[in-house]
Design an enzyme around this catalytic site. Structure first.
Site, PDB file in Angstrom:
ATOM      1  N   LYS A  83     -43.930 -50.916  59.858  1.00  0.00           N
ATOM      2  CA  LYS A  83     -42.938 -50.749  60.822  1.00  0.00           C
ATOM      3  C   LYS A  83     -41.620 -50.030  59.268  1.00  0.00           C
ATOM      4  CE  LYS A  83     -39.754 -52.597  64.042  1.00  0.00           C
ATOM      5  NZ  LYS A  83     -39.301 -53.668  64.187  1.00  0.00           N
TER       6      LYS A  83
HETATM    7  C1  E4P Z   1     -37.271 -54.375  66.585  1.00  0.00           C
HETATM    8  O1  E4P Z   1     -38.070 -53.385  66.343  1.00  0.00           O
HETATM    9  C2  E4P Z   1     -35.979 -54.183  66.072  1.00  0.00           C
HETATM   10  O2  E4P Z   1     -35.882 -54.605  65.233  1.00  0.00           O
HETATM   11  C3  E4P Z   1     -34.513 -55.112  67.120  1.00  0.00           C
HETATM   12  O3  E4P Z   1     -35.357 -55.167  68.736  1.00  0.00           O
HETATM   13  C4  E4P Z   1     -33.465 -54.969  67.010  1.00  0.00           C
HETATM   14  O4  E4P Z   1     -32.916 -55.883  68.242  1.00  0.00           O
HETATM   15  P1  E4P Z   1     -31.308 -56.349  67.852  1.00  0.00           P
HETATM   16  O5  E4P Z   1     -30.535 -54.692  67.673  1.00  0.00           O
HETATM   17  O6  E4P Z   1     -31.207 -57.040  68.261  1.00  0.00           O
HETATM   18  O7  E4P Z   1     -31.471 -56.942  66.280  1.00  0.00           O
END
Ligand code: E4P
Length: 217
Positions: A83
């Site tokens: 990522k």
């Molecule tokens: C997933 O890949 C993201 O990091 C995550 O959905 C972020 O979610 P949040 O905005 O609730 O922290």
């Protein structure tokens, strides 16, 4: 629509995985912090549990650093998706890691133009953050819809991974629009089973059953 679970909590992943509801997992530095675990140890455990892509996030801010961290994270297991953030450096890292045959999840996407760049850079997944846009009184789901249209216009293979999902309605709307994947906290996925009329109907059936005096076993 594929379901990814947005957590580094092994027990929560295992419970949903046993039901066949886990097509992959996403983590981020905040979720690793929340787990209290070592990133490599917990990610290795998740990868052993789940067959699908497991996103592990880099933390360097320059392309070379992200590439080095991505290669290191990819050594954990074959199903790692590296990522990287949607910055110019992240797009450079995406291109290099994708050309090496690695899965790349480009995260922190907040505009259709960013998603277009990620697809051009060879991203396996683009992660538009619905909830964080909604928090600003913007329409996160409109972004999913725009990206779906753009990717379909040009037959991009990058999968739309609806992220930052907070509610069961987000799951419903993402599915209606045709997001390829939605990543959600375990609670949101479990809450999808709930309906007030199911509870009411079940209570009435059990009440009537009690009046029959019968037993099945
Ligand atoms: C997933 O890949 C993201 O990091 C995550 O959905 C972020 O979610 P949040 O905005 O609730 O922290």
């Amino acid at each position: 629509m594929k379901f990814f679970v947005d957590t580094a909590d092994i027990d929560a992943i295992a419970e949903l995985n046993d039901l066949g509801m886990v097509d992959g997992v996403t983590t981020n530095p905040s979720l690793i912090m929340k787990s209290g675990r070592d990133i490599k140890e917990v990610t290795k455990e998740i990868c052993a549990l789940v067959k699908g892509p497991v996103s592990a996030e880099t933390v360097a801010t320059d392309a070379d650093g992200m590439i080095a961290e991505g290669r290191e994270l990819a050594r954990i297991a074959d199903n790692i998706a590296v990522k990287v953030p949607l910055t110019w450096a992240g797009l450079k890292a995406c291109r290099t890691l994708a050309d090496e045959g690695r899965m790349v999840n480009v995260t922190l996407c907040f505009s259709a133009n960013q998603a277009l760049l990620a697809a051009k850079a060879g991203a396996t997944f683009i992660s538009p953050f619905i909830g964080r846009l909604d928090d600003l009184n913007l329409d996160g789901m409109e972004l999913i819809s725009d990206i779906r249209e753009i990717y379909d216009n040009y037959e991009f293979k990058t999968e739309i991974l609806a992220a930052s999902i907070r509610t069961t309605n987000h799951m419903y709307e993402a599915a209606m629009i045709g997001a390829d994947v939605a990543t959600a906290p375990p609670k949101v996925i479990k809450d999808m089973a709930g309906h007030v009329l199911t509870d009411k109907g079940l209570a009435a059936f059990l009440d009537d059953w009690g009046k029959t005096g019968q037993k099945i076993i």
